[in-house]
Design an enzyme around this catalytic site. Structure first.
Site, PDB file in Angstrom:
ATOM      1  N   CYS A  79       1.025  -1.380   0.141  1.00  0.00           N
ATOM      2  CA  CYS A  79      -0.452   0.069  -0.241  1.00  0.00           C
ATOM      3  C   CYS A  79       0.701   1.000   0.062  1.00  0.00           C
ATOM      4  O   CYS A  79       1.205   1.731  -1.048  1.00  0.00           O
ATOM      5  CB  CYS A  79      -0.899   0.253   1.007  1.00  0.00           C
ATOM      6  SG  CYS A  79      -2.383   0.798   0.659  1.00  0.00           S
ATOM      7  N   HIS A 170      -3.556  -5.335   2.316  1.00  0.00           N
ATOM      8  CA  HIS A 170      -3.412  -5.549   2.989  1.00  0.00           C
ATOM      9  C   HIS A 170      -2.616  -7.266   3.561  1.00  0.00           C
ATOM     10  O   HIS A 170      -3.211  -7.558   4.290  1.00  0.00           O
ATOM     11  CB  HIS A 170      -3.752  -4.303   3.913  1.00  0.00           C
ATOM     12  CG  HIS A 170      -3.065  -2.970   4.303  1.00  0.00           C
ATOM     13  ND1 HIS A 170      -2.753  -2.713   5.149  1.00  0.00           N
ATOM     14  CD2 HIS A 170      -3.485  -2.069   3.709  1.00  0.00           C
ATOM     15  CE1 HIS A 170      -2.535  -1.431   4.712  1.00  0.00           C
ATOM     16  NE2 HIS A 170      -3.126  -1.197   3.726  1.00  0.00           N
ATOM     17  N   GLU A 172      -1.073  -8.079   5.792  1.00  0.00           N
ATOM     18  CA  GLU A 172      -0.805  -8.919   7.280  1.00  0.00           C
ATOM     19  C   GLU A 172      -1.919  -8.442   7.964  1.00  0.00           C
ATOM     20  O   GLU A 172      -1.847  -8.838   9.267  1.00  0.00           O
ATOM     21  CB  GLU A 172      -0.113  -7.583   7.752  1.00  0.00           C
ATOM     22  CG  GLU A 172      -0.250  -5.915   7.959  1.00  0.00           C
ATOM     23  CD  GLU A 172      -0.783  -5.426   5.864  1.00  0.00           C
ATOM     24  OE1 GLU A 172      -0.538  -5.539   5.325  1.00  0.00           O
ATOM     25  OE2 GLU A 172      -1.143  -3.596   6.699  1.00  0.00           O
TER      26      GLU A 172
HETATM   27  N1  GLN Z   1      -3.697   6.165   1.092  1.00  0.00           N
HETATM   28  C1  GLN Z   1      -2.610   6.491   1.471  1.00  0.00           C
HETATM   29  C2  GLN Z   1      -1.710   7.489   0.511  1.00  0.00           C
HETATM   30  O1  GLN Z   1      -1.843   7.866  -0.400  1.00  0.00           O
HETATM   31  C3  GLN Z   1      -1.682   4.305   1.818  1.00  0.00           C
HETATM   32  C4  GLN Z   1      -3.074   4.088   2.806  1.00  0.00           C
HETATM   33  C5  GLN Z   1      -2.886   2.654   3.127  1.00  0.00           C
HETATM   34  O2  GLN Z   1      -1.331   2.475   2.774  1.00  0.00           O
HETATM   35  N2  GLN Z   1      -3.588   1.892   3.282  1.00  0.00           N
HETATM   36  O3  GLN Z   1      -0.124   6.942   0.813  1.00  0.00           O
END
Ligand code: GLN
Length: 191
Positions: A79, A170, A172
């Site tokens: 992410c 995610h 995890e």
């Molecule tokens: N929206 C976040 C970003 O742009 C990422 C979200 C996340 O890591 N769950 O950094």
């Protein structure tokens, strides 16, 4: 036993340490230059990519991280971690390592799909993976050395460029350890 660090500037560090430790590797948070030199693989967690980038800059970690990854250390960004590894973002600029030849769109699934879960096929896994997306990015452009491992609605959400892995979900946050295991297989091969 390979040593795997979880970049501990911001985000869900503990969950990754727990998942990695359960798979039998020595895993712990890393946030100093010295710690970065002492590991065989690195996970960059989800969180807020601008915060992770700014803190990495402030602590002088951008160059050491970039160098170790360019020299072949296996890394897995999830992410915000995917965004931090990438070469660019579709809008604006923010501190990024630029080691992964992709451009990402932040918060790509829009307000209505802010957070969602989906069972997605992942290349290399026999059964679909239950993926949790939280304000997730998708991959907008991939360079020629980048392999797409999973997509949602034709937008890549997991990619690999040699020893560099990234997922916009995610792993995890679920009990399914197959994605972490895929990454650790790479760490074990390299170290
Ligand atoms: N929206 C976040 C970003 O742009 C990422 C979200 C996340 O890591 N769950 O950094």
């Amino acid at each position: 036993m390979p040593r795997v660090g979880v970049l501990a500037l911001q985000g869900d560090v503990r969950e990754h340490v727990r998942a990695l430790t359960a798979l039998g590797v020595e895993a712990g948070p890393v946030k100093s230059h010295e710690q970065i030199e002492s590991i065989d693989g690195l996970v960059v967690p989800g969180g807020e990519s601008t915060t992770i980038g700014r803190l990495a800059e402030r602590f002088g970690l951008i160059d050491p991280l970039r160098r170790r990854i360019q020299e072949g250390m296996a890394v897995f960004g999830t992410c915000a971690g995917m965004i931090f590894l990438a070469a660019g973002v579709t809008e604006g600029t923010q501190p990024q390592l630029g080691v992964l030849d992709i451009v990402v769109r932040r918060n790509a699934f829009g307000r209505q799909n802010d957070s969602f879960e989906a069972d997605i096929p992942i290349r290399g896994l026999d059964e679909p993976f239950h993926a949790v997306f939280i304000r997730a990015p998708w991959v907008e452009k991939t360079g020629s050395g980048v392999e797409v491992l999973a997509s949602v609605d034709e937008h890549p959400v997991m990619v690999r460029q040699g020893h560099i892995y990234a997922a916009s979900f995610h792993p995890e946050l679920t009990d399914d350890d197959r994605v972490h295991r895929m990454f650790l297989d790479r760490v074990a091969t390299d170290s």
